[in-house]
Motif scaffolding. Structure first.
Motif, mmCIF file in Angstrom:
data_model
loop_
_atom_site.group_PDB
_atom_site.id
_atom_site.type_symbol
_atom_site.label_atom_id
_atom_site.label_comp_id
_atom_site.label_asym_id
_atom_site.label_seq_id
_atom_site.Cartn_x
_atom_site.Cartn_y
_atom_site.Cartn_z
ATOM 1 N N ARG A 1 0.854 -1.195 0.000
ATOM 2 C CA ARG A 1 0.000 0.000 0.000
ATOM 3 C C ARG A 1 0.898 1.257 0.000
ATOM 4 O O ARG A 1 0.678 2.201 -0.757
ATOM 5 N N LYS A 2 1.939 1.207 0.839
ATOM 6 C CA LYS A 2 2.820 2.370 0.939
ATOM 7 C C LYS A 2 3.725 2.462 -0.301
ATOM 8 O O LYS A 2 3.844 3.517 -0.924
ATOM 9 N N ASP B 1 1.937 3.553 -3.192
ATOM 10 C CA ASP B 1 1.223 4.802 -2.919
ATOM 11 C C ASP B 1 -0.283 4.656 -3.174
ATOM 12 O O ASP B 1 -0.903 5.478 -3.864
ATOM 13 N N LEU B 2 -0.863 3.588 -2.638
ATOM 14 C CA LEU B 2 -2.301 3.361 -2.827
ATOM 15 C C LEU B 2 -3.083 4.256 -1.868
ATOM 16 O O LEU B 2 -2.578 4.623 -0.797
ATOM 17 N N SER B 3 -4.309 4.545 -2.233
ATOM 18 C CA SER B 3 -5.099 5.457 -1.397
ATOM 19 C C SER B 3 -5.666 4.715 -0.190
ATOM 20 O O SER B 3 -5.654 3.474 -0.134
ATOM 21 N N ASP B 4 -6.231 5.443 0.748
ATOM 22 C CA ASP B 4 -6.852 4.836 1.932
ATOM 23 C C ASP B 4 -8.208 4.215 1.601
ATOM 24 O O ASP B 4 -8.769 3.479 2.408
ATOM 25 N N ARG B 5 -8.736 4.568 0.412
ATOM 26 C CA ARG B 5 -10.076 4.069 0.052
ATOM 27 C C ARG B 5 -10.137 2.541 -0.005
ATOM 28 O O ARG B 5 -11.167 1.947 0.185
ATOM 29 N N ILE B 6 -8.997 1.884 -0.278
ATOM 30 C CA ILE B 6 -9.068 0.426 -0.520
ATOM 31 C C ILE B 6 -9.294 -0.375 0.762
ATOM 32 O O ILE B 6 -9.428 -1.589 0.729
#
Ligand SMILES: Cc1cc2nc3c(=O)[nH]c(=O)nc-3n(C[C@H](O)[C@H](O)[C@H](O)COP(=O)(O)OP(=O)(O)OC[C@H]3O[C@@H](n4cnc5c(N)ncnc54)[C@H](O)[C@@H]3O)c2cc1C
Length: 483
Positions: A470-471, A474-479
């Motif tokens: 995720r980090k 750079d994935l969003s918090d939405r997932i």
């Protein structure tokens, strides 16, 4: 109290009903199919009294001498002790035995972690677990595992086929419950008792919960019938099949023909949730000794292959060294998983110390799934002579003996008899019907491969890799949450 081999043998003469090759066995301690393995189990009991091993194999508690095999693990030293005593036994007996008690008692320890689940239904059942763990230790009981039913046609619900296909409760009485059905069990014919529990969870509705039963069954109880597969011992001469003649751990279809289980031996009954709990935790402790056995199988393969390479002078070839190194990687891979699982051991919900679970289960997948490939490498290294070498009798006989001695003598160090012995050992380890049986044992006896993978999936903490990616990506918090 630790038992002697003779006390163990006397316990087996309890009138139990054992069948093999169409005949009823009158004394399991003397029958040729069972005597060698009964003798090994007896030797393990006697080792605990032997001055050479006593301090390694036993410990003192409240003035009593008890076996380290059955000591519930509470600290890392307990696990290191278990590694040490298995080492003492395997080296003393000169081979590998798996189902000798220490490897199955862990199934009951995992019930200690489920006390709350059991107590929900009946607090007495949770107390039964504590009492049985203490009893096995106090009386040095040889305890085996009863999971696998014949199952029948699984496209049908249990109630739509012969109900005996899955062990179930037929009646409740003042004295206990009556069970019917059958289980496949290694070593049952020469064990004291088995921990019986369900394997399949296809009956999760209330209506079929008669199948959700977990209990201790005495192997000599009225109505318990052991119908054994044919033995490997005694079929051929020990000189030609040294492992099969000594280490065959005979399996049985154990039939329960209306067997009374006293209330004090019941862990759960008509309790689907408890049955599901035990399925998910069953091998929490017992996978460790199961995988540890494979370290010794690996050592036998390395030893047989390396001696063969030394005998024939092939050990200097780079390609031979690489194959030996592959076997060493297998051996050290098992060692690494076991060592790490102790080093990273974690407290269980019941206060015991569990080997770190994902490391242990990943080690089981590695050790069991790679065994066929490793046997292939060891067989390649030993060469075709393991299947074409005549038997010991031909090496002795007038007429053939001199020719065999001539062609099996390699040099001044390696005489024909040593070469014959090594080839016979390698044949029984890698090529005989016993070798094939043992391979199937490793692949199935602690559940099949899909189940081993399910244990890895269920015990691994996926949040680490999920958060990492995720980090990193750079994935969003939405997932959503990684948990
Ligand atoms: C030598 C030996 C010794 C044994 N000793 C014991 C013992 O001491 N105690 C005991 O209780 N049992 C023992 N067993 C039984 C063993 O636990 C079972 O063989 C094992 O659980 C598989 O059950 P099964 O044989 O009924 O195969 P099945 O359940 O018919 O499975 C056969 C194959 O079907 C596939 N399969 C089945 N279900 C699924 C699924 N849900 N998902 C994916 N694939 C699936 C898998 O490929 C599996 O390997 C022993 C078995 C052997 C061979």
């Amino acid at each position: 109290m630790i038992r002697t081999g003779d006390e163990y043998r006397a316990g087996l003469r309890d009138g139990r009903e054992i069948w093999i090759d169409g005949e009823r066995v009158s004394d399991v301690t003397k029958h040729p199919a069972f005597k060698p393995i009964v003798d090994i189990r007896s030797r393990m009991y006697d080792m605990q009294h032997d001055a050479k091993y006593k301090d390694r194999l036993t410990y003192q508690e409240n003035g009593e001498t008890l076996t380290k095999f059955y000591k519930p693990p509470r600290e890392k030293q307990d696990w290191n002790d278990k590694v040490d005593i298995v080492d003492a036994v395997m080296k003393d007996i000169g081979g590998v035995v798996t189902r000798v008690g220490d490897e199955t008692i862990g199934e009951v320890w995992s019930l200690m972690d489920g006390r709350d689940v059991l107590a929900e239904f009946n607090p007495e059942f949770a107390n039964n677990v504590d009492r049985h763990v203490a009893r096995v230790l106090a009386e040095d009981i040889f305890h085996v595992s009863a999971n696998t039913d014949p199952k029948g046609d699984r496209s049908r619900a249990p109630k739509d086929q012969d109900p005996d296909m899955l062990v179930h409760v037929t009646k409740e009485t003042d004295a206990g419950i009556i069970i019917r059905g059958a289980k496949y069990e290694t070593a049952a014919a020469y064990a004291d008792q088995a921990f019986l529990k369900p394997t399949v969870g296809a009956w999760t509705n209330e209506e079929l919960s008669d199948y959700a039963v977990g209990c201790i069954v005495k192997m000599g109880a009225p109505g318990v019938k052991h119908i054994c597969r044919s033995g490997f011992a005694g079929k051929n001469s020990p000189a030609d099949y040294p492992l099969a003649n000594k280490f065959d751990e005979v399996e049985a279809l154990v039939v329960f023909d209306d067997v009374l289980i006293p209330w004090e031996d019941i862990f759960f009954y008509r309790h689907t949730k408890a049955a599901q709990f035990i399925r998910s935790t069953l091998h929490r402790y017992s996978a460790f000794p199961y995988v540890l056995r494979l370290l010794y199988v690996a050592d036998m393969m390395i030893g047989a292959a390396m001696w063969n390479a030394k005998q024939t002078g092939l050990e200097k070839l780079q390609s031979v060294k690489e194959k030996l190194a592959d076997l060493v990687c297998y051996r050290e891979g098992i060692n690494a998983h076991l060592t790490a699982s102790i080093a990273m051991a974690e407290k269980s919900p019941g206060g015991l110390l569990m080997p770190q679970q994902s490391m242990l289960y990943a080690g089981r997948v590695f050790a069991c799934s790679q065994l066929p490939a490793m046997m292939h490498i060891a067989r390649e290294l030993c060469g075709g002579q393991i299947c074409i070498t005549p038997n010991a009798a031909s090496f002795k006989a007038e007429g053939s003996g001199d020719w065999l001695k001539k062609f099996y003598t390699l040099n001044e160090k390696w005489e024909s008899e040593d070469r014959r012995k090594l080839l016979a050992f390698a044949r029984d380890l890698l090529n005989s019907d016993y070798a094939g049986h043992r391979l199937t044992f490793v692949q199935f006896a602690q559940a099949p491969h899909f189940n081993h993978l399910a244990a890895v999936y269920g015990s691994f903490d996926f949040s680490g890799p999920l958060d990492f990616v995720r980090k990193a990506a750079d994935l969003s918090d939405r997932i959503g949450s990684s948990k």
